[in-house]
Design an enzyme around this catalytic site. Sequence first.
Site, mmCIF file in Angstrom:
data_model
loop_
_atom_site.group_PDB
_atom_site.id
_atom_site.type_symbol
_atom_site.label_atom_id
_atom_site.label_comp_id
_atom_site.label_asym_id
_atom_site.label_seq_id
_atom_site.Cartn_x
_atom_site.Cartn_y
_atom_site.Cartn_z
ATOM 1 N N CYS A 2 11.362 29.997 51.303
ATOM 2 C CA CYS A 2 10.856 28.909 50.444
ATOM 3 C C CYS A 2 9.797 29.421 49.484
ATOM 4 C CB CYS A 2 10.254 27.799 51.283
ATOM 5 S SG CYS A 2 11.506 26.786 52.043
ATOM 6 N N CYS A 4 26.521 34.526 74.146
ATOM 7 C CA CYS A 4 27.459 33.698 74.906
ATOM 8 C C CYS A 4 27.905 34.402 76.194
ATOM 9 C CB CYS A 4 28.681 33.340 74.066
ATOM 10 S SG CYS A 4 28.363 31.969 72.933
HETATM 11 ZN ZN LIG Z 1 27.587 32.788 70.923
#
Ligand SMILES: [Zn+2]
Length: 359
Positions: free
Chosen positions: A206, A265
């Site tokens: 920004c 994950c």
């Molecule tokens: Zn992931």
Amino acid sequence: MCSHPGRQTVQRWRRHIIKGMGYTLNRYSRQTIFPEIGLEGQKKLGRGFAVIIGCGALGTIIASALVRAGVGKVRIIDRDFIEYHNLQRQVLFDEEDIKNNLPKAVAAEKRLKKVNSEVEVEGIVSDVNYTNIERLVRGANVILDGLDNFETRLLINDASLKLNIPWVYGGAIASSGMTMTIIPHQTACWHCMVTGSGKSGPTLTCDTAGVISPAPWTVAALQSAEAMKILLGSRKINPDLLVIDVWENKFQSFKTNPQSDCPACHGKYEFLEGKFSTRTTSLCGQNSVQVLNSANYYLSFEELAGRLKPLGEVTYNQFMLQFKVDSQEMVVFPDGRAIIKNTNDEAYAKGIYSKYIGT
Ligand SMILES: [Zn+2]
């Protein structure tokens, strides 16, 4: 448009609400009428605990929405003080807060306690990093992203997956923004969405690309709705990546899919282990701090100089880039290392690095 029932009816409702349900529910009457919430939902919100990381344009809107909605406990974490250019879009702060030198987390807590004394609001002045994030988010039902940097988002993502806490990503720049909700081990995570170990090269911030308030406010409004849905156990959460542009009138949704090679994950929390964290070292006797970010392993001085030029004085050659704005001065090297001058405060130096170079 609200249709107006008679005055007597309204008074009867009000008496009934105050007598039968207590003041607390009267305060929330407009959202308990909304069938997706109702009285049971309101009680669920009252038992909820939300952690907001970053209290800028996104964070101040999200915190307002959740505290006003009666979320039982709202923790706001931010490392910065308020500056005049924040007032254009960060709705919980005013000129008095700047005169009093208040950190954002403290000013936000103070303001929101006046808005709703029935919920617990906790402002924490802290730099969120891999050593403290688990302690800061443990026990939360939802984490909200009000950040301006990649690195801490990947850290939130790791903590969310490890501790099984849903989180809502949000980001905004110029007139555009993005949001996505991550339900651990059910939806794609944020690491699935970004490639490799995060990113390479610098990102726009920004401070270099500018931002108009409606962009973060729109994203923050969407994030707040997602947080409410999570706290209510609603099935209507949005796992897709939503990209908006308030200037170009665009709302686009992109499907996200869990990636088979995503380390997070598969239980490999590299950012939580500090593998890619920004490291700072105070340079003894030099009144300077060195900041190192292994994700910025290759910086283009030409590109960086282009972004910094409108903001201050920039000079560079093939070995280093020098940048001066007000009393801030930094020297940047091609491997992403930077020396922030005129300070010994490592958290401040890290903030300057993320503001002008990006992490
Ligand atoms: Zn992931």
